[in-house]
Design a protein around this motif. Sequence first.
Motif, short mmCIF file in Angstrom:
data_model
loop_
_atom_site.label_atom_id
_atom_site.label_comp_id
_atom_site.label_asym_id
_atom_site.label_seq_id
_atom_site.Cartn_x
_atom_site.Cartn_y
_atom_site.Cartn_z
N LYS A 132 -5.86 -21.85 18.86
CA LYS A 132 -5.73 -20.55 19.52
C LYS A 132 -7.14 -19.95 19.68
O LYS A 132 -7.44 -18.90 19.13
CB LYS A 132 -4.84 -19.61 18.72
N PRO A 133 -8.00 -20.65 20.44
CA PRO A 133 -9.35 -20.10 20.62
C PRO A 133 -9.29 -18.84 21.48
O PRO A 133 -8.32 -18.63 22.22
CB PRO A 133 -10.08 -21.23 21.34
N PRO A 134 -10.30 -17.99 21.38
CA PRO A 134 -10.32 -16.80 22.24
C PRO A 134 -10.23 -17.19 23.72
O PRO A 134 -10.87 -18.15 24.15
CB PRO A 134 -11.66 -16.15 21.92
N ALA A 135 -9.43 -16.44 24.48
CA ALA A 135 -9.31 -16.69 25.92
C ALA A 135 -10.68 -16.59 26.57
O ALA A 135 -11.46 -15.68 26.27
CB ALA A 135 -8.34 -15.69 26.54
N GLY A 136 -10.99 -17.55 27.42
CA GLY A 136 -12.25 -17.55 28.13
C GLY A 136 -13.37 -18.31 27.45
O GLY A 136 -14.41 -18.57 28.06
N ASP A 137 -13.19 -18.67 26.16
CA ASP A 137 -14.20 -19.48 25.47
C ASP A 137 -14.27 -20.87 26.09
O ASP A 137 -13.28 -21.36 26.65
CB ASP A 137 -13.83 -19.67 23.99
N ASP A 138 -15.42 -21.51 25.99
CA ASP A 138 -15.50 -22.93 26.30
C ASP A 138 -14.53 -23.65 25.36
O ASP A 138 -14.18 -23.12 24.30
CB ASP A 138 -16.92 -23.45 26.06
N PRO A 139 -14.09 -24.84 25.73
CA PRO A 139 -13.16 -25.56 24.84
C PRO A 139 -13.73 -25.69 23.42
O PRO A 139 -14.90 -25.98 23.23
CB PRO A 139 -13.03 -26.94 25.50
#
Length: 162
Positions: free
Chosen positions: A110-117
């Motif tokens: 659940k990485p922050p939306a918009g982060d690089d993968p």
Amino acid sequence: MHRPDGTGHGQRMEEMMLRSVAFDDHTLMPSEYSHDSGDLSPPLEWSQAPEEVVELALACEDPDAPAGTFTHWLLAGIDPAETGMETGEQPTGAVAGRNDFGTEGYGGPKPPAGDDPHRYFFRLYGLSEPSGLGPGFTAEDLRDALTDKIVASGTLVGTFAR
């Protein structure tokens, strides 16, 4: 769990193959294995453990998390005769540790939306002695239990972005 220097004194570390039929090493993980899609753990397969292994342990961590390494999954007490697990399953007899979402078992990406993968490191450890870990153990507990006991390991890296 950043790879600890957990090899036994004078022991040679053997490489174990770790893979998934759901994604290849260093490729995007399907969204069905994400936190937003219900936290189904991906299927994993690994090579037979070397003879001296008495227990397997597994960790999945995201070193790209904004606040530092985030633990998504911890398992210990895996029988060395096991060679994998199906989607959403845990090997019989294995115990789940506490992830950084605050629950036991798998917590998907659940990485922050918009982060690089982000990268998700699945690491399998073959131990020469039992870990002694019980349900709810932490990443720090696992690191301590691995010290001087790792005789084999394997790594699979999945990526994920939202």
